[in-house]
Enzyme design. Sequence first.
Site, PDB file in Angstrom:
ATOM      1  N   LYS A  84      -9.454  16.636  -7.351  1.00 60.16           N
ATOM      2  CA  LYS A  84      -9.110  17.664  -6.353  1.00 60.16           C
ATOM      3  C   LYS A  84      -8.530  16.961  -5.132  1.00 60.16           C
ATOM      4  O   LYS A  84      -9.140  16.029  -4.598  1.00 60.16           O
ATOM      5  CB  LYS A  84     -10.397  18.400  -5.988  1.00 60.16           C
ATOM      6  CG  LYS A  84     -10.222  19.778  -5.422  1.00 60.16           C
ATOM      7  CD  LYS A  84     -11.618  20.388  -5.267  1.00 60.16           C
ATOM      8  CE  LYS A  84     -11.592  21.771  -4.740  1.00 60.16           C
ATOM      9  NZ  LYS A  84     -12.952  22.219  -4.369  1.00 60.16           N
TER      10      LYS A  84
HETATM   11  C1  E4P Z   1     -12.914  25.654  -3.682  1.00 63.43           C
HETATM   12  O1  E4P Z   1     -12.682  24.843  -4.554  1.00 63.43           O
HETATM   13  C2  E4P Z   1     -13.793  25.404  -2.527  1.00 63.43           C
HETATM   14  O2  E4P Z   1     -14.815  24.520  -2.930  1.00 63.43           O
HETATM   15  C3  E4P Z   1     -14.509  26.624  -1.998  1.00 63.43           C
HETATM   16  O3  E4P Z   1     -14.225  27.780  -2.742  1.00 63.43           O
HETATM   17  C4  E4P Z   1     -14.497  26.770  -0.518  1.00 63.43           C
HETATM   18  O4  E4P Z   1     -15.169  27.944  -0.145  1.00 63.43           O
HETATM   19  P1  E4P Z   1     -15.713  28.228   1.327  1.00 63.43           P
HETATM   20  O5  E4P Z   1     -14.595  28.791   2.148  1.00 63.43           O
HETATM   21  O6  E4P Z   1     -16.794  29.249   1.117  1.00 63.43           O
HETATM   22  O7  E4P Z   1     -16.233  26.931   1.871  1.00 63.43           O
END
Ligand code: E4P
Length: 216
Positions: A84
Amino acid sequence: MKFFIDTANMEEIKQAHELGVLAGVTTNPSLVAREKGVSFHDRLKEITSLVKESVSAEVIALDFEGMMAEAQELIAIAPNITIKVPMTPDGLKAVAALTKQGVKTNVTLIFSANQALLAARAGATYVSPFLGRLDDIGQNGLDLISDIADIFAIHDINAEIIAASIRHPMHITEAALKGAHIATIPYKVLMQLFHHPLTDKGIEAFLKDWNSRTEA
Ligand code: E4P
């Protein structure tokens, strides 16, 4: 639309895995930081020994060389690690290089259709638009999913859209309708998807009737 779980918590991953609906896991540095007393790599080993589908692990470096060095360490942990990377020029350079190596990538922190298109053209396996964080600033996260899905369909782009930053069950229904391929969901929201008052009422009524039956 498939379900990923958005957590680095092993108990949540185990519970979700047992449900039989899980198609992958996403983690991020904030989620990993919540897990005290375990190293990132050890946690990834635990997750990948249970979940054989895509497990996203995010790089911390912001420069291309640093991202590539971290990515090599992460992919050595298990074959189903997806790297990622943040939506930056260096991030996309890393996506292009990793794609050439045959490594799956997930471009995170996507907040516009152009960012999603760039990420896909760099070779990203997954693009992750953040619904909840857009909603938080008064923009419509679901419109973004819709735009990305339309653009990918018009231009025959294979990258999969992960609806991320999910906050509640309606995000899931709407993301599915707008064409997201995957939703990555916090455990709490995953469990909320099961509930309907008429299901509970129906189970209660069936049990009551069953227990009041008289055998012939
Ligand atoms: C996606 O891969 C992220 O880990 C995640 O959905 C972020 O979400 P948040 O805005 O609740 O931190």
